[in-house]
Write a protein that holds these residues in place. Sequence first.
Motif, PDB file in Angstrom:
ATOM      1  N   ASN A 100     -19.901 -25.522  32.236  1.00  0.00           N
ATOM      2  CA  ASN A 100     -20.803 -24.687  31.428  1.00  0.00           C
ATOM      3  C   ASN A 100     -22.003 -24.224  32.235  1.00  0.00           C
ATOM      4  OD1 ASN A 100     -19.196 -25.031  29.168  1.00  0.00           O
ATOM      5  ND2 ASN A 100     -20.462 -26.637  28.272  1.00  0.00           N
ATOM      6  N   TYR A 164     -11.608 -25.163  24.670  1.00  0.00           N
ATOM      7  CA  TYR A 164     -12.631 -24.690  25.610  1.00  0.00           C
ATOM      8  C   TYR A 164     -12.428 -23.224  25.984  1.00  0.00           C
ATOM      9  CZ  TYR A 164     -16.014 -24.615  29.349  1.00  0.00           C
ATOM     10  OH  TYR A 164     -17.093 -24.291  30.130  1.00  0.00           O
ATOM     11  N   VAL A 167     -13.693 -21.088  23.236  1.00  0.00           N
ATOM     12  CA  VAL A 167     -15.155 -21.042  23.229  1.00  0.00           C
ATOM     13  C   VAL A 167     -15.661 -20.073  24.297  1.00  0.00           C
ATOM     14  CG1 VAL A 167     -17.239 -22.380  23.778  1.00  0.00           C
ATOM     15  CG2 VAL A 167     -15.509 -23.329  22.241  1.00  0.00           C
ATOM     16  N   ARG A 170     -15.217 -16.541  23.162  1.00  0.00           N
ATOM     17  CA  ARG A 170     -16.216 -16.201  22.137  1.00  0.00           C
ATOM     18  C   ARG A 170     -17.587 -15.986  22.764  1.00  0.00           C
ATOM     19  NH1 ARG A 170     -18.821 -19.604  18.182  1.00  0.00           N
ATOM     20  NH2 ARG A 170     -17.541 -21.351  18.855  1.00  0.00           N
ATOM     21  N   TRP A 171     -17.918 -16.810  23.745  1.00  0.00           N
ATOM     22  CA  TRP A 171     -19.203 -16.670  24.436  1.00  0.00           C
ATOM     23  C   TRP A 171     -19.277 -15.339  25.179  1.00  0.00           C
ATOM     24  CZ3 TRP A 171     -20.559 -16.575  29.726  1.00  0.00           C
ATOM     25  CH2 TRP A 171     -21.932 -16.727  29.992  1.00  0.00           C
ATOM     26  N   ASP A 174     -19.580 -12.529  22.384  1.00  0.00           N
ATOM     27  CA  ASP A 174     -20.834 -12.509  21.632  1.00  0.00           C
ATOM     28  C   ASP A 174     -22.011 -12.724  22.572  1.00  0.00           C
ATOM     29  OD1 ASP A 174     -19.139 -12.291  19.466  1.00  0.00           O
ATOM     30  OD2 ASP A 174     -19.224 -14.427  18.983  1.00  0.00           O
ATOM     31  N   THR A 177     -25.576 -13.640  21.232  1.00  0.00           N
ATOM     32  CA  THR A 177     -25.792 -14.808  20.385  1.00  0.00           C
ATOM     33  C   THR A 177     -26.895 -15.712  20.936  1.00  0.00           C
ATOM     34  OG1 THR A 177     -24.728 -16.731  19.365  1.00  0.00           O
ATOM     35  CG2 THR A 177     -24.014 -16.155  21.586  1.00  0.00           C
ATOM     36  N   GLU A 179     -26.847 -18.868  20.385  1.00  0.00           N
ATOM     37  CA  GLU A 179     -26.198 -20.164  20.607  1.00  0.00           C
ATOM     38  C   GLU A 179     -25.801 -20.295  22.077  1.00  0.00           C
ATOM     39  OE1 GLU A 179     -22.822 -22.895  18.318  1.00  0.00           O
ATOM     40  OE2 GLU A 179     -22.849 -20.724  18.050  1.00  0.00           O
ATOM     41  N   THR A 180     -26.074 -21.437  22.674  1.00  0.00           N
ATOM     42  CA  THR A 180     -25.727 -21.645  24.076  1.00  0.00           C
ATOM     43  C   THR A 180     -24.247 -21.997  24.211  1.00  0.00           C
ATOM     44  OG1 THR A 180     -26.206 -24.014  24.061  1.00  0.00           O
ATOM     45  CG2 THR A 180     -28.049 -22.512  24.545  1.00  0.00           C
ATOM     46  N   LEU A 181     -23.712 -21.770  25.399  1.00  0.00           N
ATOM     47  CA  LEU A 181     -22.323 -22.135  25.662  1.00  0.00           C
ATOM     48  C   LEU A 181     -22.133 -23.633  25.470  1.00  0.00           C
ATOM     49  CD1 LEU A 181     -19.463 -21.535  26.607  1.00  0.00           C
ATOM     50  CD2 LEU A 181     -20.278 -21.655  28.968  1.00  0.00           C
ATOM     51  N   SER A 183     -23.739 -25.717  23.457  1.00  0.00           N
ATOM     52  CA  SER A 183     -23.691 -26.098  22.040  1.00  0.00           C
ATOM     53  C   SER A 183     -22.413 -25.599  21.382  1.00  0.00           C
ATOM     54  CB  SER A 183     -24.916 -25.551  21.298  1.00  0.00           C
ATOM     55  OG  SER A 183     -24.919 -24.133  21.289  1.00  0.00           O
ATOM     56  N   MET A 184     -21.915 -24.442  21.811  1.00  0.00           N
ATOM     57  CA  MET A 184     -20.661 -23.917  21.271  1.00  0.00           C
ATOM     58  C   MET A 184     -19.487 -24.819  21.642  1.00  0.00           C
ATOM     59  SD  MET A 184     -21.273 -19.870  22.117  1.00  0.00           S
ATOM     60  CE  MET A 184     -19.720 -19.223  21.509  1.00  0.00           C
TER      61      MET A 184
END
Length: 200
Positions: A100, A164, A167, A170-171, A174, A177, A179-181, A183-184
């Motif tokens: 990450n 993973y 995720v 999605r990261w 988005d 966003t 939201e951090t990688l 936390s996702m």
Amino acid sequence: MKARQTNPARQVGRYASTKDLLYEAAAALFVERGYDDTTMADIAERAGTSRRTAFNHFPSKGDIPMLWTRRMADRALEAITASAEQETSERIKDFFRLINQEVTAKPELSRQMMLGWTAATGPIRYESQLLADLTPLLRDGQAHGQIDQMVDVAVVARTLSDVYMGVIYRWVRDQGTSETLQSMAEGGINLILSAIRPHT
């Protein structure tokens, strides 16, 4: 006349350095122009090599994101190998956390590599790079009583890898966003790891 002998180690070193040059050229161009707008000819020119040499090292442009993934995973695996005394679930969390950190350190490069990986139908053509890393970790945890003996570690490794990769996609998608990688990724990974603990 005596034939000139070549040093195999020197040849390997030259091969590796050329591949590194091509990889670095590709990474820079992907960030500057985007994966789709970069050709192998562009990469060869930036690296100062011929197009033929570029294709010898990377038969397709889609092989470059594969190397990107493998190098990140290798560095993460090397780091957690040094902490073999740590509990298995913590080592697996650290493995993903280190990846990450690398992904988020260079967000545009990561985005372009993932777009390239998808464009090259990587998810369809290749088995996940992470399975070979996660399976031995899980087996070791099972041998030390840290993972339920009834658990199929191959299924767990695949599930962790699939979660993973989802995720990461999605990261990439988005980008705006908050939201951090990390936390996702944590939610799904922690859920799987808690499910495979030994039953008491």
